[in-house]
Design a protein around this motif. Structure first.
Motif, PDB file in Angstrom:
ATOM      1  N   LYS A 328      52.523  55.761  -7.983  1.00 53.45           N
ATOM      2  CA  LYS A 328      52.204  56.615  -9.126  1.00 53.45           C
ATOM      3  C   LYS A 328      50.704  56.602  -9.415  1.00 53.45           C
ATOM      4  O   LYS A 328      50.112  57.626  -9.770  1.00 53.45           O
ATOM      5  N   ARG A 331      49.009  58.961  -7.011  1.00 60.08           N
ATOM      6  CA  ARG A 331      49.220  60.374  -7.351  1.00 60.08           C
ATOM      7  C   ARG A 331      48.393  60.794  -8.567  1.00 60.08           C
ATOM      8  O   ARG A 331      47.846  61.894  -8.616  1.00 60.08           O
ATOM      9  N   LEU A 332      48.276  59.892  -9.567  1.00 51.93           N
ATOM     10  CA  LEU A 332      47.505  60.225 -10.763  1.00 51.93           C
ATOM     11  C   LEU A 332      46.024  60.365 -10.435  1.00 51.93           C
ATOM     12  O   LEU A 332      45.337  61.240 -10.962  1.00 51.93           O
ATOM     13  N   GLN A 333      45.514  59.523  -9.545  1.00 54.22           N
ATOM     14  CA  GLN A 333      44.125  59.651  -9.126  1.00 54.22           C
ATOM     15  C   GLN A 333      43.871  61.012  -8.479  1.00 54.22           C
ATOM     16  O   GLN A 333      42.841  61.651  -8.722  1.00 54.22           O
ATOM     17  N   GLN A 334      44.818  61.471  -7.645  1.00 54.31           N
ATOM     18  CA  GLN A 334      44.665  62.784  -7.026  1.00 54.31           C
ATOM     19  C   GLN A 334      44.644  63.888  -8.084  1.00 54.31           C
ATOM     20  O   GLN A 334      43.861  64.844  -7.997  1.00 54.31           O
ATOM     21  N   SER A 335      45.507  63.787  -9.103  1.00 51.96           N
ATOM     22  CA  SER A 335      45.559  64.806 -10.158  1.00 51.96           C
ATOM     23  C   SER A 335      44.249  64.842 -10.945  1.00 51.96           C
ATOM     24  O   SER A 335      43.743  65.909 -11.289  1.00 51.96           O
ATOM     25  N   MET A 336      43.686  63.665 -11.197  1.00 55.07           N
ATOM     26  CA  MET A 336      42.432  63.600 -11.944  1.00 55.07           C
ATOM     27  C   MET A 336      41.294  64.244 -11.160  1.00 55.07           C
ATOM     28  O   MET A 336      40.417  64.907 -11.733  1.00 55.07           O
ATOM     29  N   GLN A 337      41.301  64.089  -9.869  1.00 49.21           N
ATOM     30  CA  GLN A 337      40.278  64.728  -9.046  1.00 49.21           C
ATOM     31  C   GLN A 337      40.400  66.246  -9.105  1.00 49.21           C
ATOM     32  O   GLN A 337      39.396  66.969  -9.121  1.00 49.21           O
ATOM     33  N   GLN A 338      41.630  66.764  -9.154  1.00 52.71           N
ATOM     34  CA  GLN A 338      41.833  68.202  -9.259  1.00 52.71           C
ATOM     35  C   GLN A 338      41.326  68.730 -10.603  1.00 52.71           C
ATOM     36  O   GLN A 338      40.713  69.806 -10.676  1.00 52.71           O
ATOM     37  N   VAL A 339      41.554  67.975 -11.698  1.00 53.93           N
ATOM     38  CA  VAL A 339      41.062  68.381 -13.019  1.00 53.93           C
ATOM     39  C   VAL A 339      39.539  68.417 -13.022  1.00 53.93           C
ATOM     40  O   VAL A 339      38.906  69.324 -13.572  1.00 53.93           O
TER      41      VAL A 339
END
Length: 409
Positions: A328, A331-339
């Motif tokens: 998890k 996955r959260l690190q990847q989402s933060m990079q997208q933001v």
């Protein structure tokens, strides 16, 4: 559950659930196979931020996923890396979340240790016993350094990478290079002397020592005792940046900060100059702290769960949930990079809109500004003018003077 799995005949109206099947397989493997020694080559090695090791062991015909928990790997006397032949001791377990089996490593040792590796381990143990690696001795790095000293080869790729990153991130930085040899006879003595000279000079905020990647023999000057003691004696903060991310040297353990590569060292010692990026970085840190608190809360819940009455295998359950948290977190690190990328696009869009509203752009489309010559005031209506008035016309490029012949409302 195991007895149901072992039944030769099973009524169709009493099917097993996936969880029951997986639990049965887990019980058969973990209870049926005793702990044993296993040898093979490490591949896909990953040291997770949780401290756990995830990797595979393989030979010419097969491979098996492995995990070594942080509590087990903390006392390893070497750093595992891809391609290393090792002998491990442990047992087969089942990760129920994904339904696959893996080898849980309890002990690990190199399959063959050379003379240099033995010398490295002996010196590391002796210096550690003397306290050269103690965290209490490590000095904090200045938040906004203005002058940085670098000890490395003047012709290697490392110095070019470091200078490029420092100039890009913090253009006002002053860089002072003390050229040295970084391999071969006499290199260790030059590195130690360079550190002494920077301390005597005293006009830098910190010192980076390092070089690019190479073999253990190439990196050996940074494993010499004379370099380790020079780093320990330095009054200036020292950052060690030796080799690639998987390389560890004695200087890494003694230095105030270890960077995985020379370029990473430059990234770590100076902040980003652009205000927008600093703002986004601040938001990212806030998100990270929030994530850290969530993970801590989950770990505390897992600890309470692991210690509850009736748990047959409390430590095993804790490991299962810890591995899920690692996934998890990724996955959260990847989402933060997208933001972060979306914020950059939004800022660029706003910038282009502001440019389109500039009065200079309006003039380029054929419009002009009219001013009275005598007062210099802007004329917005014909009624403000009288025949024979002198006026000045402002174009996108240049200006002209004219006389009013007549006006119309």
């Amino acid at each position: 559950m195991t007895s149901r799995l072992a039944q030769s005949e099973q009524p169709p109206n009493e099917p097993l659930t996936v969880s029951e099947l997986t639990a049965g397989i887990k019980n058969l493997l973990e209870e049926g196979l005793p702990p044993f020694w296993l040898t093979g080559e490490i591949s896909n090695f990953k040291h997770h931020t949780s401290g756990h090791f995830y990797f595979s062991m393989k030979d010419e015909e097969a491979q098996i996923p492995c995990v070594m928990w942080a509590g087990r790997n903390r006392n390893l006397r070497f750093t595992p890396r891809d391609g290393m032949q090792v002998v491990v001791h442990g047992k087969v377990t089942v990760y129920e979340k994904r339904g696959y089996y893996q080898f849980e490593v309890w002990q690990m040792q190199p399959a063959g240790v050379g003379a240099l590796q033995l010398a490295f381990e002996r010196l590391k143990q002796r210096l550690h016993a003397e306290g050269l690696f103690d965290e209490d001795h490590k000095k904090p790095l200045p938040e906004y350094p203005q002058r940085i000293g670098i000890v490395t080869s003047p012709t290697g790729a490392a110095i070019r990478d470091v200078i490029s990153v420092l100039r890009r991130r913090w253009p006002a930085i002053t860089i002072i290079l003390r050229p040295v040899r970084v391999q071969g006879a006499g290199a260790a003595e030059e590195i130690a002397q360079a550190l002494e000279e920077f301390n005597a000079y005293g006009e830098v905020d910190l010192v980076i020592i390092g070089r690019g990647g190479g073999s253990l023999e190439d990196l050996w000057p940074f494993n010499e005792e004379i370099v380790a003691r020079a780093i320990y004696a330095s009054a200036l903060p020292v950052v060690s940046a030796v080799g690639h991310e998987i390389d560890f040297s004695i200087s890494d353990f003694v230095a105030d900060l270890r960077a995985p590569t020379p370029s990473a060292a430059a990234e770590m010692v100076v902040p980003q100059a652009a205000e927008v990026k600093r703002l986004l970085w601040h938001q990212l840190q806030r998100a990270y702290l929030h994530l850290h608190r969530q993970m801590q809360t989950q770990r505390e819940r897992l600890q309470r769960f692991a210690g509850s009455y009736g748990m047959r295998r409390p430590i095993d359950a804790l490991h299962q949930h810890s591995q899920t948290l690692d996934e998890k977190h990724h996955r959260l690190q990847q989402s933060m990079q997208q933001v972060l990328a979306q914020h950059r696009r939004d800022i660029a869009h706003l910038y282009h809109r502001l440019q389109a509203l500039s009065h200079q752009n309006i003039l380029r489309r054929g419009f002009t500004l009219v001013f009275k010559d005598d007062s210099g005031s802007l004329v917005s209506a014909a009624a403000q003018l009288q025949p024979e008035d002198r006026i000045r016309l402002q174009f996108a490029e240049g200006q002209a003077h004219a006389t009013v012949q007549s006006t119309q409302p």
